[in-house]
Design a protein around this motif. Structure first.
Motif, mmCIF file in Angstrom:
data_model
loop_
_atom_site.group_PDB
_atom_site.id
_atom_site.type_symbol
_atom_site.label_atom_id
_atom_site.label_comp_id
_atom_site.label_asym_id
_atom_site.label_seq_id
_atom_site.Cartn_x
_atom_site.Cartn_y
_atom_site.Cartn_z
ATOM 1 N N CYS A 160 -3.664 14.777 -9.093
ATOM 2 C CA CYS A 160 -2.357 14.410 -8.532
ATOM 3 C C CYS A 160 -1.240 14.691 -9.532
ATOM 4 O O CYS A 160 -0.164 15.181 -9.160
ATOM 5 C CB CYS A 160 -2.348 12.937 -8.130
ATOM 6 S SG CYS A 160 -3.348 12.576 -6.664
ATOM 7 N N GLU A 161 -1.495 14.381 -10.793
ATOM 8 C CA GLU A 161 -0.491 14.642 -11.831
ATOM 9 C C GLU A 161 -0.233 16.138 -11.955
ATOM 10 O O GLU A 161 0.927 16.571 -12.053
ATOM 11 C CB GLU A 161 -0.965 14.072 -13.166
ATOM 12 C CG GLU A 161 0.050 14.216 -14.290
ATOM 13 C CD GLU A 161 -0.431 13.598 -15.587
ATOM 14 O OE1 GLU A 161 0.274 13.745 -16.608
ATOM 15 O OE2 GLU A 161 -1.516 12.977 -15.590
ATOM 16 N N GLU A 209 2.260 6.800 -8.912
ATOM 17 C CA GLU A 209 1.604 5.617 -8.353
ATOM 18 C C GLU A 209 0.468 5.977 -7.395
ATOM 19 O O GLU A 209 -0.229 5.101 -6.886
ATOM 20 C CB GLU A 209 2.617 4.725 -7.630
ATOM 21 C CG GLU A 209 3.290 5.352 -6.420
ATOM 22 C CD GLU A 209 4.574 6.092 -6.773
ATOM 23 O OE1 GLU A 209 5.377 6.343 -5.856
ATOM 24 O OE2 GLU A 209 4.766 6.403 -7.972
ATOM 25 N N CYS A 210 0.267 7.268 -7.159
ATOM 26 C CA CYS A 210 -0.794 7.708 -6.257
ATOM 27 C C CYS A 210 -2.137 7.753 -6.994
ATOM 28 O O CYS A 210 -2.201 8.177 -8.141
ATOM 29 C CB CYS A 210 -0.475 9.092 -5.678
ATOM 30 S SG CYS A 210 0.952 9.091 -4.576
ATOM 31 N N HIS A 211 -3.176 7.312 -6.324
ATOM 32 C CA HIS A 211 -4.528 7.335 -6.875
ATOM 33 C C HIS A 211 -5.501 7.569 -5.731
ATOM 34 O O HIS A 211 -5.072 7.800 -4.586
ATOM 35 C CB HIS A 211 -4.845 6.036 -7.608
ATOM 36 C CG HIS A 211 -4.396 4.807 -6.873
ATOM 37 N ND1 HIS A 211 -5.054 4.320 -5.765
ATOM 38 C CD2 HIS A 211 -3.337 3.984 -7.069
ATOM 39 C CE1 HIS A 211 -4.437 3.235 -5.315
ATOM 40 N NE2 HIS A 211 -3.392 3.012 -6.078
ATOM 41 N N PHE A 212 -6.796 7.542 -6.006
ATOM 42 C CA PHE A 212 -7.772 7.884 -4.971
ATOM 43 C C PHE A 212 -7.632 6.996 -3.745
ATOM 44 O O PHE A 212 -7.747 7.462 -2.610
ATOM 45 C CB PHE A 212 -9.197 7.793 -5.532
ATOM 46 C CG PHE A 212 -10.218 8.465 -4.652
ATOM 47 C CD1 PHE A 212 -10.642 9.753 -4.927
ATOM 48 C CD2 PHE A 212 -10.745 7.813 -3.540
ATOM 49 C CE1 PHE A 212 -11.577 10.403 -4.107
ATOM 50 C CE2 PHE A 212 -11.674 8.440 -2.721
ATOM 51 C CZ PHE A 212 -12.081 9.739 -3.007
ATOM 52 N N HIS A 213 -7.368 5.718 -3.955
ATOM 53 C CA HIS A 213 -7.253 4.788 -2.820
ATOM 54 C C HIS A 213 -6.079 5.147 -1.919
ATOM 55 O O HIS A 213 -6.028 4.705 -0.768
ATOM 56 C CB HIS A 213 -7.119 3.355 -3.341
ATOM 57 C CG HIS A 213 -7.754 2.335 -2.453
ATOM 58 N ND1 HIS A 213 -9.117 2.229 -2.286
ATOM 59 C CD2 HIS A 213 -7.214 1.373 -1.657
ATOM 60 C CE1 HIS A 213 -9.391 1.239 -1.456
ATOM 61 N NE2 HIS A 213 -8.253 0.717 -1.054
ATOM 62 N N THR A 214 -5.138 5.950 -2.437
ATOM 63 C CA THR A 214 -4.001 6.378 -1.623
ATOM 64 C C THR A 214 -4.473 7.211 -0.433
ATOM 65 O O THR A 214 -3.829 7.224 0.615
ATOM 66 C CB THR A 214 -3.007 7.185 -2.479
ATOM 67 O OG1 THR A 214 -2.673 6.435 -3.656
ATOM 68 C CG2 THR A 214 -1.721 7.481 -1.719
ATOM 69 N N LEU A 215 -5.601 7.906 -0.594
ATOM 70 C CA LEU A 215 -6.171 8.647 0.531
ATOM 71 C C LEU A 215 -6.506 7.703 1.686
ATOM 72 O O LEU A 215 -6.262 8.013 2.855
ATOM 73 C CB LEU A 215 -7.440 9.384 0.088
ATOM 74 C CG LEU A 215 -7.273 10.541 -0.895
ATOM 75 C CD1 LEU A 215 -8.649 11.012 -1.378
ATOM 76 C CD2 LEU A 215 -6.513 11.689 -0.248
ATOM 77 N N ALA A 225 0.854 -1.192 0.000
ATOM 78 C CA ALA A 225 0.000 0.000 0.000
ATOM 79 C C ALA A 225 0.890 1.242 0.000
ATOM 80 O O ALA A 225 1.888 1.312 0.709
ATOM 81 C CB ALA A 225 -0.897 -0.016 1.228
ATOM 82 N N VAL A 226 0.518 2.219 -0.812
ATOM 83 C CA VAL A 226 1.277 3.461 -0.926
ATOM 84 C C VAL A 226 0.493 4.581 -0.256
ATOM 85 O O VAL A 226 -0.698 4.730 -0.487
ATOM 86 C CB VAL A 226 1.534 3.819 -2.405
ATOM 87 C CG1 VAL A 226 2.242 5.160 -2.518
ATOM 88 C CG2 VAL A 226 2.348 2.720 -3.080
ATOM 89 N N ALA A 227 1.172 5.363 0.583
ATOM 90 C CA ALA A 227 0.539 6.496 1.257
ATOM 91 C C ALA A 227 1.251 7.785 0.868
ATOM 92 O O ALA A 227 2.434 7.775 0.481
ATOM 93 C CB ALA A 227 0.587 6.310 2.770
#
Length: 402
Positions: A327-328, A335-341, A177-179
């Motif tokens: 994000c871009e 690699e960040c996307h909505f699920h990163t929240l 998981a990326v934060a």
């Protein structure tokens, strides 16, 4: 099935080619042909033809050929007709479209575990429709579809054998998981707050303010994008300082539709901070000043919490694309996307020392083990702290008791 009409080819062999209706997949006439070269006379050929016809009758009732490449998409149609979740139908339809050509013309009883494994090897080596080799996790997803489809064929009496229990699927790869880092999170939240402060009422500004507030809500509560899109105003309980997460919005052919269950299939009450409740209260007051006509006739509690200028509930697919583009634009990692929240919410709670059970309940995980597996790598140094703690105990003076 109507009476079979036996015919003979130019070599004197008996065959049948009955008309069985229209194929619901290809929209072409169902005209299977079967040759009986070993039949010595018409009577023996008829017995063989009737036995053959009985074997294909179940598939015929579904208006498809008894071929795996027809049966896989037919299974997806059956799922949709029986009320399966929209996202499940979409995922399985994608699997059927990819896998069906590999089984073209194959009878389901003739497919072996080796045949299936060869498909997996091909996909890992040559990739799918776009030519990119598929990951182990993607292969495992397609494996789940095939296992479910063959179980359905068995239950429907279409086939008598099932190769899937003997198929060796690849091992799943653990994805970390990326934060967002603290600095990245601050950049993002500042931008969301700026968008939320825009009082313009044109369609574009209206949409962006709702999108930004939805993302801010997820950042402060850890709920999924589909769950955030599925919130109604009645799910915001200010006096109890909580959000009721009991539904999720799904993308149904471009339209957002509220589905009365979450991914974890249970309703959960998510505590809401005073800051978040204030933001939502301001949003709803601003929305009321520009409320689209289609929403005015709804009960206040049934009005979507987040919607566009036409009054349509925000679509999770569109939300995800908008957030990735944001994000871009902000220069955040690709690699960040909505699920990163959601991952960021969990990582902050871990850093603050909250236990896994509390975090699992807030995130709606069915089991704590999944939370541990997902976020263990976000607890660097804790194993070292544990060892040092034991060493501290071990250094204490020791002596024999009386």
């Amino acid at each position: 099935m109507k009476d079979l009409i036996l015919k003979r080819d130019d070599k004197g062999r008996w065959f049948v080619r009955p008309y069985l209706g229209t194929n619901v997949i290809t929209k072409q006439p169902l005209r299977p042909s079967k040759l009986f070269p070993d039949a010595v006379d018409e009577e023996e050929a008829r017995r063989a033809a009737e036995a053959w016809a009985a074997g294909i009758s179940k598939a015929t009732q579904l208006n498809v050929r008894r071929r795996v490449d027809d049966l896989l998409p037919r299974y997806v149609m059956w799922l949709k007709d029986t009320g399966a979740p929209v996202n499940t139908v979409k995922t399985y339809r994608s699997s059927a479209n990819l896998l069906a050509p590999f089984f073209e013309g194959m009878d389901p009883d003739e497919v072996t575990s080796f045949d299936v494994e060869l498909v997996y090897i091909t996909l890992q080596r040559d990739g799918g429709k776009r030519g990119h080799p598929l990951s182990n996790n993607t292969i495992c997803r397609h494996h789940g579809f095939l296992a479910s489809a063959w179980a359905w064929m068995l239950a429907e009496g279409i086939c008598t054998t099932n190769p899937m229990p003997y198929v060796h699927k690849p091992s799943r790869e653990k994805t970390l998981a990326v934060a967002f880092s603290d600095a990245e999170r601050d950049v993002l939240l500042d931008e969301l707050l700026a968008l939320m402060a825009d009082d313009a009422a044109d369609d574009d500004a209206f949409l962006k303010r709702n999108l930004a507030t939805l993302a801010y809500t997820s950042a402060l509560s850890g709920i999924r994008e589909g769950e955030a899109c599925g919130l109604d105003r009645g799910d915001v309980v200010a006096r109890l300082r909580k959000l009721i997460v009991s539904a999720t919005a799904v993308d149904d052919q471009g339209e957002s539709r509220r589905q009365e269950k979450t991914k974890g299939r249970k309703t959960r009450n998510v505590p809401a901070s005073a800051d978040l409740l204030d933001v939502l209260e301001v949003l709803m007051r601003w929305q009321d000043a520009h409320l689209p006509r289609r929403l005015r006739k709804l009960k206040p509690s049934k009005v979507p919490l987040f919607f566009d200028a036409k009054g349509k509930r925000l679509n999770p697919t569109a939300v995800s694309k908008w957030f990735s583009a944001l994000c871009e634009d902000l220069g955040l990692p690709p690699e960040c996307h909505f699920h990163t929240l959601r991952h960021t919410f969990a990582s902050v709670l871990l850093d603050e020392g909250y236990d896994l059970r509390t975090i699992a309940e807030l995130l709606g995980h069915v089991r704590e083990g999944f939370t541990l597996e997902t976020y263990t790598h976000m607890m660097p140094g804790r194993d070292q702290q544990a060892v040092e703690a034991f060493a501290t105990v071990a250094r204490r003076p020791r002596g024999r008791g009386p």
